[in-house]
Design a protein around this motif. Sequence first.
Motif, PDB file in Angstrom:
ATOM      1  N   ASN A   1       0.833  -1.203   0.000  1.00 52.91           N
ATOM      2  CA  ASN A   1       0.000   0.000   0.000  1.00 52.91           C
ATOM      3  C   ASN A   1       0.871   1.258   0.000  1.00 52.91           C
ATOM      4  O   ASN A   1       0.545   2.252  -0.621  1.00 52.91           O
ATOM      5  N   LEU A   2       1.962   1.183   0.725  1.00 53.37           N
ATOM      6  CA  LEU A   2       2.814   2.362   0.834  1.00 53.37           C
ATOM      7  C   LEU A   2       3.479   2.713  -0.495  1.00 53.37           C
ATOM      8  O   LEU A   2       3.960   3.832  -0.668  1.00 53.37           O
ATOM      9  N   SER A   3       3.518   1.781  -1.427  1.00 53.95           N
ATOM     10  CA  SER A   3       4.149   2.084  -2.712  1.00 53.95           C
ATOM     11  C   SER A   3       3.437   3.260  -3.380  1.00 53.95           C
ATOM     12  O   SER A   3       4.014   3.949  -4.214  1.00 53.95           O
ATOM     13  N   SER A   4       2.196   3.505  -2.972  1.00 48.34           N
ATOM     14  CA  SER A   4       1.442   4.595  -3.599  1.00 48.34           C
ATOM     15  C   SER A   4       2.007   5.957  -3.246  1.00 48.34           C
ATOM     16  O   SER A   4       1.645   6.967  -3.846  1.00 48.34           O
ATOM     17  N   PHE A   5       2.899   6.009  -2.266  1.00 45.55           N
ATOM     18  CA  PHE A   5       3.565   7.276  -1.989  1.00 45.55           C
ATOM     19  C   PHE A   5       4.450   7.676  -3.161  1.00 45.55           C
ATOM     20  O   PHE A   5       4.690   8.842  -3.416  1.00 45.55           O
ATOM     21  N   TRP A   6       4.946   6.661  -3.856  1.00 47.09           N
ATOM     22  CA  TRP A   6       5.891   6.943  -4.932  1.00 47.09           C
ATOM     23  C   TRP A   6       5.329   6.655  -6.313  1.00 47.09           C
ATOM     24  O   TRP A   6       5.675   7.323  -7.263  1.00 47.09           O
ATOM     25  N   LEU A   7       4.466   5.629  -6.414  1.00 44.95           N
ATOM     26  CA  LEU A   7       3.925   5.264  -7.713  1.00 44.95           C
ATOM     27  C   LEU A   7       2.582   5.923  -7.939  1.00 44.95           C
ATOM     28  O   LEU A   7       1.681   5.807  -7.129  1.00 44.95           O
ATOM     29  N   LEU A   8       2.463   6.591  -9.076  1.00 40.89           N
ATOM     30  CA  LEU A   8       1.189   7.222  -9.377  1.00 40.89           C
ATOM     31  C   LEU A   8       0.119   6.163  -9.678  1.00 40.89           C
ATOM     32  O   LEU A   8      -1.000   6.225  -9.201  1.00 40.89           O
ATOM     33  N   ASP A   9       0.520   5.201 -10.486  1.00 36.97           N
ATOM     34  CA  ASP A   9      -0.418   4.135 -10.826  1.00 36.97           C
ATOM     35  C   ASP A   9      -0.017   2.870 -10.108  1.00 36.97           C
ATOM     36  O   ASP A   9       0.780   2.082 -10.610  1.00 36.97           O
ATOM     37  N   TYR A  10      -0.575   2.683  -8.920  1.00 35.15           N
ATOM     38  CA  TYR A  10      -0.161   1.546  -8.100  1.00 35.15           C
ATOM     39  C   TYR A  10      -0.932   0.280  -8.444  1.00 35.15           C
ATOM     40  O   TYR A  10      -0.661  -0.790  -7.918  1.00 35.15           O
ATOM     41  N   ARG A  11      -1.909   0.418  -9.346  1.00 31.30           N
ATOM     42  CA  ARG A  11      -2.772  -0.733  -9.593  1.00 31.30           C
ATOM     43  C   ARG A  11      -2.036  -1.875 -10.273  1.00 31.30           C
ATOM     44  O   ARG A  11      -2.225  -3.038  -9.942  1.00 31.30           O
ATOM     45  N   GLY A  12      -1.181  -1.539 -11.244  1.00 31.78           N
ATOM     46  CA  GLY A  12      -0.449  -2.575 -11.963  1.00 31.78           C
ATOM     47  C   GLY A  12       0.421  -3.404 -11.021  1.00 31.78           C
ATOM     48  O   GLY A  12       0.259  -4.631 -10.949  1.00 31.78           O
ATOM     49  N   PRO A  13       1.323  -2.769 -10.314  1.00 33.22           N
ATOM     50  CA  PRO A  13       2.153  -3.530  -9.371  1.00 33.22           C
ATOM     51  C   PRO A  13       1.325  -4.267  -8.320  1.00 33.22           C
ATOM     52  O   PRO A  13       1.686  -5.380  -7.921  1.00 33.22           O
ATOM     53  N   THR A  14       0.223  -3.671  -7.884  1.00 33.82           N
ATOM     54  CA  THR A  14      -0.597  -4.341  -6.872  1.00 33.82           C
ATOM     55  C   THR A  14      -1.168  -5.631  -7.431  1.00 33.82           C
ATOM     56  O   THR A  14      -1.142  -6.675  -6.770  1.00 33.82           O
TER      57      THR A  14
END
Lengths: 265, 270, 319
Positions: free
Chosen positions: A165-178
Amino acid sequence: MRLDWELARRGYRRYAAYPGATLAGLFTNVVFGFLIAYILLAVYEQTDVVGGYDVRDALAYVWISQGLFSVVAIFGPSWWELARRVQTGDVATDLQRPLDLQRTALAEDVGRAAYQLLWRAVPQFVLALLLFEITIPDEAARWLVFGVSVALAVLVSFGIRFLLNLSSFWLLDYRGPTLLAIGVTNLLSGMIVPLAFFPGSLGTIVRLTPFASMLQAPIDVYVGEPVGGSVGLVLALQLAWVLTLYAAGQLVLSAGTRKLVVQGG
Amino acid sequence: MAELRALASIYRRLIGARIRAQLEYRFSAGLQLLGTALLTALDFVAIALIFANVPELGEWDVAEVALLYALATISFAFADLAIGHLDLFPQMIREGTFDQILVRPLPSLFQIVAADFAVRRVGKVLQGIAVLVFALVALDVDWTLGRVLAIPLAIVAGAVIYSAVWIALATVAFWIVDAIEVVNAFTYGGSFLAQYPLGIFARWLQGLVVFVVPLAFVAYFPALYVLGKDDALGLPEALRYASPAVAVATALVAGVVWRNAVGHYRSAGG
Amino acid sequence: MADVIRLDGVEKSFVVRAKTGRLRRERRIVRAVDGISFAIERGTIVGYLGPNGAGKSTTVKMLTGILVPSGGRIRVAELDPSRQRIELARRIGVVFGQRSQLWWDLPLGDSFDLLRHIYRVPAERHRANLERFTEVLGLAAFVDTPVRQLSLGQRMRGELTAALLHDPEVVFLDEPTIGLDIVAKAAVREFLAEVNRERGVTVLLTTHDLADIERLCSRLLIVDHGHLIWDGGLDELKRRYGQERTLVVDLEEAAPPLDVPGARVTRVDGPRQWLSFQRDETSAAELTAAVAARARLVDLAIEETQIEEIVRRIYAAGA
């Protein structure tokens, strides 16, 4: 301590508010339980033991994995809820509270897990007992250790989800990696096939990952096939992951918070 | 006929607009496509892992199961592409957006089907094709013209059958909004089941997917024909060629079920 | 047929399941619309009012084909909405105030283009309409902006355009000015008036905004509890229920409530007093003279009964 309890209760109630959805989820797990049970039965027509699992172990695996599916959140909104809050900026209010975000998130997650343990895992298990011949540990000690392992599994799962979840601090589109992470989790946690099915040494390596500690570990304990031959080792591994992931979560959280402050949200 | 042409043209435009909107973020779309492909490939990884331990599953070897899997997955992927966003349908009912659909001069089901097109779902198709290639290479098929044609025909028929089942089940949302996940259990469970040889499942399940929700015609029966295998269920041979007919029948049933459901919505107050 | 909308004894009942206690559910029949009849002539703008839950939106839903009536007969543009939904949809335009018919993440202009194909409007006609609407509503400034980025006022202008591009015979508007600022409201009203005047479009306007009604509606239908409780013109309404007027006087200095025949002081605020009187009993001129005789007058004004008050009374009387 009191606050943790309150938060856990809140996490519990959030899910208790939708009994229809719980029932529907339980139904889905039961359906897949049946399907995978039959597939494994067909496998065991050909051979007696795979990776230390006999047919009764395999059936136990099916129903416990489906039962714990929601408890250790193999899938679900908890993979991206916090990430959304980070992106919408709502997390700013969370961070302003005097409490550690990780701790509050953990407390709520435990509440959620408790609800799903009671209302999805247990009914599923009872169903399995009635319909299939599964392995049942006869020593009380094994049950106890199993319980501990499940608890640790929930904590490991939280650690993974929190970091993601914290990756969203850096990634604009976190859906792909999630999505990718969920896929990897599905495979390496042992949700799709028992990790015992991985051939040779691959089977051992795969069980050392944190994903395995999420689901396969407690199942191995239950069935009596712990990796490395020792239940203590499995629990120790789980604990090690819990601590590592929690520590990593703290680091990443403070880095993310700093970034938020610097950027102005 | 002119009516159908008009609808096809409108469909093209609506979908075109959605696709263009998504391709604006080319990198993200590509990443999601890849992610989807990898995610769905996991199902086949499971099959591969099973076959790493045993040579057969219910008298089907890995290449034969791969064919089953490929037919099932590609059909499902096309259905998903066409009507996958039907899972937004319960939300539309809840928020009253369905009313907006009823006010437009187009059939309601058509509008829902044409509402979106998720480019990332193409990833599922690609992954299925990869497994199909593997299967065809690994298999030793006695190819006839019929068998060659059977594969694309099975895929089209399979996509129609999946879509019809999905649509019919989705109408449940008109009555129960909360437990829509039950429908998912059937659709995803159904597609999962179709990837495996039917003989390994319990009798009642077999009966269900042959006679009630005819998912057995998506992959199992076409595969029996292509492979020239014996049917473990002992059913008449004619069923192997029945997929197109079953597709038409399920499409008709789905249409009736849908119309009925919309009629109920319009009477009961939405 | 001059009547483009016709309702005869239309009814709509719903079965409502209410929870009584923990497990039991009680079945109740709610009559949302209980025998409504009216006819609307082509080319009129009619206001459709009523308190919430009165059966307004249910009626409109039946007129547009969304709901099927439980009883009675409906004809819109000579079609039966419940049986000829798609055919009717081509001839009507609908704007639901809260909901949108535009494509959220596409530019506004793309929505218009898609609608052209959906409604099968000939290219030339569409272009001409769009040009006119763009000019009148000032769409050029934001026609390339994605709809989700538009302000409410801009979006509403887009919705109205979308509803009219295919030259509908009837337009159903549900709260079209809600949430708009004064300037935007005025623009919308002018636009509707013009469209009605130049193209003969019949408009059924559901609104709580009485200024909309004042400006646009020659006729009012007021519904409450599923019944029609008023069907007539606005002036008639004012005459019947708007007998009361108020004379607001500013005296030179504060004084106790004036005692004047034919009027009643309803409020005092320092040197200002409000005197209420009946139109047919006392004339404003007489009253002013009477007040001036008793106190030193600095300024005065006359207020008519607010429509809100009139409508409130009708709702109260109808209950």
